[in-house]
Design a protein around this motif. Structure first.
Motif, PDB file in Angstrom:
ATOM      1  N   ALA A  99      -2.612   9.015   0.489  1.00 32.33           N
ATOM      2  CA  ALA A  99      -1.692  10.153   0.466  1.00 32.33           C
ATOM      3  C   ALA A  99      -1.793  10.894  -0.861  1.00 32.33           C
ATOM      4  CB  ALA A  99      -0.263   9.669   0.692  1.00 32.33           C
ATOM      5  N   ARG A 118       3.964  12.511   3.538  1.00 35.03           N
ATOM      6  CA  ARG A 118       3.759  11.252   2.839  1.00 35.03           C
ATOM      7  C   ARG A 118       4.953  10.305   3.073  1.00 35.03           C
ATOM      8  NH1 ARG A 118       2.546  11.776  -3.484  1.00 35.03           N
ATOM      9  NH2 ARG A 118       1.244  13.404  -2.569  1.00 35.03           N
ATOM     10  N   GLY A 119       6.173  10.847   2.926  1.00 37.60           N
ATOM     11  CA  GLY A 119       7.364  10.030   3.117  1.00 37.60           C
ATOM     12  C   GLY A 119       7.516   9.546   4.541  1.00 37.60           C
ATOM     13  N   GLY A 153      -1.711   0.049  -6.698  1.00 35.79           N
ATOM     14  CA  GLY A 153      -1.423   1.382  -6.173  1.00 35.79           C
ATOM     15  C   GLY A 153      -2.231   2.475  -6.841  1.00 35.79           C
ATOM     16  N   TRP A 165       3.441  -4.593   1.242  1.00 35.10           N
ATOM     17  CA  TRP A 165       2.859  -3.752   0.212  1.00 35.10           C
ATOM     18  C   TRP A 165       1.368  -3.526   0.436  1.00 35.10           C
ATOM     19  CZ3 TRP A 165       3.088   0.050  -2.741  1.00 35.10           C
ATOM     20  CH2 TRP A 165       2.169   0.270  -3.761  1.00 35.10           C
ATOM     21  N   MET A 203       4.936   6.771   5.213  1.00 32.43           N
ATOM     22  CA  MET A 203       5.315   5.548   4.503  1.00 32.43           C
ATOM     23  C   MET A 203       6.481   4.853   5.206  1.00 32.43           C
ATOM     24  SD  MET A 203       3.484   5.057   1.592  1.00 32.43           S
ATOM     25  CE  MET A 203       4.526   4.329   0.349  1.00 32.43           C
ATOM     26  N   SER A 227      -0.261  -2.958   3.042  1.00 36.43           N
ATOM     27  CA  SER A 227      -0.477  -1.838   3.958  1.00 36.43           C
ATOM     28  C   SER A 227       0.063  -0.536   3.371  1.00 36.43           C
ATOM     29  CB  SER A 227       0.194  -2.116   5.309  1.00 36.43           C
ATOM     30  OG  SER A 227      -0.374  -3.256   5.917  1.00 36.43           O
ATOM     31  N   LEU A 228       1.221  -0.618   2.736  1.00 32.75           N
ATOM     32  CA  LEU A 228       1.780   0.585   2.104  1.00 32.75           C
ATOM     33  C   LEU A 228       0.865   1.089   0.993  1.00 32.75           C
ATOM     34  CD1 LEU A 228       5.617  -0.168   1.812  1.00 32.75           C
ATOM     35  CD2 LEU A 228       4.459   1.361   3.424  1.00 32.75           C
ATOM     36  N   VAL A 285      -1.806   3.348   2.410  1.00 31.17           N
ATOM     37  CA  VAL A 285      -1.245   4.661   2.734  1.00 31.17           C
ATOM     38  C   VAL A 285      -0.961   5.444   1.459  1.00 31.17           C
ATOM     39  CG1 VAL A 285       0.683   5.858   3.825  1.00 31.17           C
ATOM     40  CG2 VAL A 285      -0.243   3.778   4.868  1.00 31.17           C
ATOM     41  N   TRP A 286      -0.438   4.746   0.438  1.00 33.03           N
ATOM     42  CA  TRP A 286      -0.053   5.407  -0.805  1.00 33.03           C
ATOM     43  C   TRP A 286      -1.247   6.046  -1.529  1.00 33.03           C
ATOM     44  CZ3 TRP A 286       3.799   7.322  -3.446  1.00 33.03           C
ATOM     45  CH2 TRP A 286       3.715   7.469  -4.830  1.00 33.03           C
ATOM     46  N   THR A 346       5.326   3.317   8.500  1.00 35.10           N
ATOM     47  CA  THR A 346       4.529   2.113   8.236  1.00 35.10           C
ATOM     48  C   THR A 346       5.424   0.945   7.843  1.00 35.10           C
ATOM     49  OG1 THR A 346       2.701   3.502   7.466  1.00 35.10           O
ATOM     50  CG2 THR A 346       2.647   1.174   6.855  1.00 35.10           C
ATOM     51  N   LEU A 347       6.401   1.216   6.972  1.00 35.12           N
ATOM     52  CA  LEU A 347       7.311   0.172   6.516  1.00 35.12           C
ATOM     53  C   LEU A 347       8.085  -0.452   7.681  1.00 35.12           C
ATOM     54  CD1 LEU A 347       8.698  -1.354   4.193  1.00 35.12           C
ATOM     55  CD2 LEU A 347      10.325   0.539   4.034  1.00 35.12           C
TER      56      LEU A 347
END
Length: 467
Positions: free
Chosen positions: A158, A168-169, A27, A148, A172, A150-151, A154-155, A175-176
């Motif tokens: 962001a 951002r939230g 991350g 994770w 996320m 893919s997240l 995004v993380w 996506t989840l």
């Protein structure tokens, strides 16, 4: 603003992107600082990701004839395609054309490494070297890793682009949810598929069963009245794993050749390979065989060695021979069947998970009971490729060949099994021993017939639960 370093050469860019993928797994925004996007790198990592995911799908497919499923490969390609669309959107939003390939490239790099890790775990599971406790968590672990990867993309974007917390939230969460729903819906479309065949029971086997059972019953002979004889009955309960068939057949041969039970032994096996030549194991066939042996035995001096191997649950010994519907063996039924047979002296060995739960119902003064596990423990070693379960190998294939008493053999087998389980990180199965007070007196006399008289080893200290 995100700045990307210029491309140097194919191999250098490949190594840099590999490092970027590892930082992405953590991350870390450092992944965006060292990634080197290019069309060629996207193609290379796309091919590698497809190959590694194909390998994982092949390892995950059940044994049998695998068929390549193009739809599964298309389903896999959907996510890097979505990531590419996201990259196009980001490149227009922040006016940076080079960022267009980065989300898809980072996703493919991380996915390739995760799929390689999953393939290794899957392979270790296939060769039966993973701790059994891990098997229950593997599907969840694989899902978390997939979500994770893919997240993580995004993380890092962001954070680097300093999106507002609400944006951002929201992204996320969306996506989840999308990832979980998609992953659950595509399980029916793997890259490699195995068409499951419904179990069958052939016409030949159907008509052969009555003949082979009658032949087995008729083969049980009287013993000489002046001598003690051992009778052996082996039962393999579950048909879908060959280890139970293999174990019973090997132990049967051992008893006939070394322990003199030829003409006074039988096996009942559930397995597709033996249906034409060996009686299937069921409550009916077990009861008939016990009654036949009880009729042929001398009640005062002969003894039955009953060996049962299968999967199990508390108070439950699995009997399975699809497509037949078989009743499951429970301790109460087994005790009643043994009592009805008139067999007085009994040595009962049960190799199954939770087999210790059978002890209370089977205990009496004339019985020795050995189980591969305690009432609340599982036993191990029932992989399809094995010739014995852990307990079967330790007790019959090793200890019964080296020792000259059942007590010494059990003591050695228990230590061996515990050693194997500790080496694998398994929770100890804790094999059990229960000896009736009359059998405790009678057993040494009975063992004179079972074991040759050679250099009897010193007695082995053993904690016994005696009744």
């Amino acid at each position: 603003m995100i700045h990307f370093k210029p491309s140097i050469n194919l191999w250098h860019d490949f190594k840099s992107n590999q490092k970027a993928g590892l930082w992405l797994f953590l991350g870390s925004r450092r992944s965006l600082q060292i990634v080197r996007p290019s069309i060629m790198q996207l193609i290379i990592w796309g091919i590698l990701g497809g190959l590694v995911n194909t390998l994982f799908s092949w390892l995950s497919s059940e044994s049998g004839i695998r068929e390549f499923n193009p739809q599964g490969l298309i389903s896999y390609s959907l996510w890097p395609f979505i990531a590419l669309i996201v990259g196009i959107f980001l490149s227009q939003r922040i006016d940076n054309p080079r960022i267009m390939l980065v989300p898809a490239l980072l996703w493919l790099v991380l996915d390739t490494n995760i799929a390689l890790l999953q393939s290794l775990i899957q392979y270790l599971g296939l060769i039966d070297v993973l701790p059994y406790a891990l098997y229950d968590f593997m599907p969840t672990l694989f899902l978390v890793l997939f979500v994770w990867q893919s997240l993580a993309v995004v993380w890092v974007f962001a954070r680097e682009l300093k999106w507002p917390w609400w944006e951002r939230g929201l992204i996320m969460l969306a996506t989840l949810v999308t990832l979980i729903v998609w992953q659950m819906s595509v399980t029916s479309q793997p890259i490699w598929k195995v068409e499951k065949e419904l179990p069958t029971f052939s016409e030949e086997a159907f008509y052969a069963q009555s003949k082979v059972l009658n032949k087995a019953l008729e083969s049980i002979q009287f013993g000489e009245f002046t001598q003690s004889h051992w009778y052996f009955l082996g039962i393999a309960g579950a048909s879908y794993q060959d280890v139970f068939m293999s174990e019973v057949e090997r132990i049967h041969e051992q008893f006939d050749t070394r322990f003199g039970t030829f003409g006074r032994s039988a096996v009942l096996i559930n397995n597709p390979m033996t249906r034409n030549v060996i009686p299937i194991a069921s409550e009916t066939s077990i009861e008939m065989m016990l009654n036949r042996m009880g009729q042929q035995m001398n009640r005062e001096s002969d003894v039955l060695f009953l060996y049962m191997t299968s999967h199990g649950l508390p108070n439950h010994f699995e009997m399975e021979n699809a497509p037949l519907s078989l009743r499951q063996v429970d301790p109460k039924w087994l005790r009643e069947a043994l009592d009805k047979s008139g067999i007085r002296w009994r040595v009962i060995v049960i190799s199954a998970c939770y087999s210790g739960s059978f002890i209370p119902a089977l205990q009496d003064d004339n019985t020795l009971i050995i189980t591969a596990s305690a009432a609340d423990r599982t036993s191990f070693g029932c992989s399809n490729e094995a010739e014995y379960t852990y307990f079967g190998k330790a007790f019959f294939d090793q200890a019964m060949r080296e020792q000259n008493s059942i007590q010494a053999a059990f003591s050695q087998a228990k230590k061996t099994v515990t050693k194997w389980e500790n080496a694998q990180g398994f929770e100890p199965s804790e094999p059990q021993w229960s000896l009736g007070k009359n059998m405790e007196i009678m057993l040494p006399q009975l063992e004179q017939r079972l074991f040759p008289k050679i250099n009897t080893p010193p007695p082995v200290e053993l904690e016994l639960s005696t009744r």
